[in-house]
Write an enzyme that holds these catalytic residues in place. Structure first.
Site, PDB file in Angstrom:
ATOM      1  N   GLY A  16       0.779  -1.223   0.000  1.00 48.24           N
ATOM      2  CA  GLY A  16       0.000   0.000   0.000  1.00 48.24           C
ATOM      3  C   GLY A  16       0.815   1.279   0.000  1.00 48.24           C
ATOM      4  CG  ASN A  18       1.091   3.488  -5.770  1.00 47.37           C
ATOM      5  OD1 ASN A  18       1.381   4.540  -6.321  1.00 47.37           O
ATOM      6  ND2 ASN A  18       1.699   2.347  -6.038  1.00 47.37           N
ATOM      7  CG  LEU A  90      -1.926  -8.666  -6.997  1.00 50.10           C
ATOM      8  CD1 LEU A  90      -1.036  -9.678  -6.291  1.00 50.10           C
ATOM      9  CD2 LEU A  90      -1.199  -8.056  -8.184  1.00 50.10           C
ATOM     10  CG  HIS A 109       0.733  -2.078 -15.418  1.00 46.18           C
ATOM     11  ND1 HIS A 109       0.509  -3.333 -14.879  1.00 46.18           N
ATOM     12  CD2 HIS A 109       1.747  -2.226 -16.300  1.00 46.18           C
ATOM     13  CE1 HIS A 109       1.342  -4.196 -15.423  1.00 46.18           C
ATOM     14  NE2 HIS A 109       2.116  -3.555 -16.297  1.00 46.18           N
TER      15      HIS A 109
HETATM   16  C1  GRF Z   1       2.619  -0.819  -7.857  1.00 50.50           C
HETATM   17  O1  GRF Z   1       3.802  -1.039  -8.553  1.00 50.50           O
HETATM   18  C2  GRF Z   1       1.469  -0.670  -8.832  1.00 50.50           C
HETATM   19  O2  GRF Z   1       1.855  -0.079 -10.040  1.00 50.50           O
HETATM   20  C3  GRF Z   1       1.052  -2.073  -9.064  1.00 50.50           C
HETATM   21  O3  GRF Z   1       1.199  -2.707  -7.818  1.00 50.50           O
HETATM   22  C4  GRF Z   1       2.192  -2.049  -7.058  1.00 50.50           C
HETATM   23  C5  GRF Z   1       1.583  -1.704  -5.740  1.00 50.50           C
HETATM   24  O4  GRF Z   1       2.540  -1.243  -4.841  1.00 50.50           O
HETATM   25  N1  GRF Z   1      -0.265  -2.152  -9.617  1.00 50.50           N
HETATM   26  P1  GRF Z   1       2.092  -0.665  -3.425  1.00 50.50           P
HETATM   27  O5  GRF Z   1       1.298  -1.765  -2.717  1.00 50.50           O
HETATM   28  O6  GRF Z   1       1.249   0.547  -3.676  1.00 50.50           O
HETATM   29  O7  GRF Z   1       3.362  -0.364  -2.736  1.00 50.50           O
END
Ligand code: GRF
Length: 213
Positions: A16, A18, A90, A109
């Site tokens: 998480g 992001n 996912l 992505h």
């Molecule tokens: C990121 O690289 C995003 O682009 C992909 O999954 C990853 C998630 O990372 N869809 P985080 O859990 O936000 O660290």
């Protein structure tokens, strides 16, 4: 009368980071930005994203993979969400959710789609493929979500170089850093309707595209 805040749900399977970048961005903008994270959902009970949400006082919900049909839409409806943001989630989004929130589900992505995307292309596999193919640039793509992995219309992209001597780890870190800069302002622009999906499947609103400066 002050309008009600726009409500975002974040769906995440992993750590998480992001989600954290979005929390930090909305905190910087302050309550006057009129956007709040109403719910965080994960298909993994132990996902770091759920712990992060709870530590910020955001409702956090585990919806197991086997129960996602119906349960996910119910949870999103109960939380009255306006926009669904995938951040390392996912699973494919079920059709009932896509039908109820048309043009209101977005994903990030870690490559320049349409390259290095699709089923099974996630996490380190993406960066391994970029290095194996000898690409000189890679980056991150924000796109609208449809019923296929990584195929919806592209909303925003940012690039990073691939350096000689890069490993999967160094490249992954560089891409993740650009994701954290690209995704939050793009989410805000989509939440506000400044960037949106047109009836013809094209993205409207390029003039107000968020800047990375
Ligand atoms: C990121 O690289 C995003 O682009 C992909 O999954 C990853 C998630 O990372 N869809 P985080 O859990 O936000 O660290």
């Amino acid at each position: 009368m002050t309008p009600s805040p726009l409500r975002i749900a974040v769906l995440a399977s992993g750590g998480g980071s992001n989600l954290q970048a979005l929390i930090d961005h909305l905190t910087t903008l302050g309550p006057e930005c009129g956007i709040e994270i109403a719910l965080v959902v994960s298909d993994r009970e132990g996902a770091g994203a759920l712990a992060r949400a709870r530590s910020h006082g955001i409702p956090a919900l585990w919806v197991p993979r086997t129960a996602v049909e119906g349960a996910l839409a119910n949870a999103l409806r109960e939380a009255r969400v306006d926009l669904i943001v995938l951040a390392g989630y996912l699973r494919l989004i079920p059709n009932d959710v896509l039908d109820e929130w048309p043009g209101r589900v977005i994903n990030i992505h870690p490559s320049l789609l349409p390259a290095f995307g699709g089923a099974g292309m996630y996490g380190s596999r993406v960066h391994e493929a970029v290095l194996a193919r000898g690409a000189r640039v890679t980056g991150a793509t924000v796109h609208f979500v449809n019923a296929h992995f990584d195929e919806g219309p592209i909303i925003a992209q940012a690039t990073v170089p691939v350096h000689v001597g890069d490993t999967v780890d160094t490249l992954a870190a560089r891409v993740l850093e650009i994701e954290h800069r690209l995704y939050p302002p793009t989410i805000v622009a989509v939440a506000r309707g400044e960037l949106r999906l047109g009836d013809d499947g094209c993205v409207i609103g390029a003039p107000s595209r968020p800047s990375l400066d």
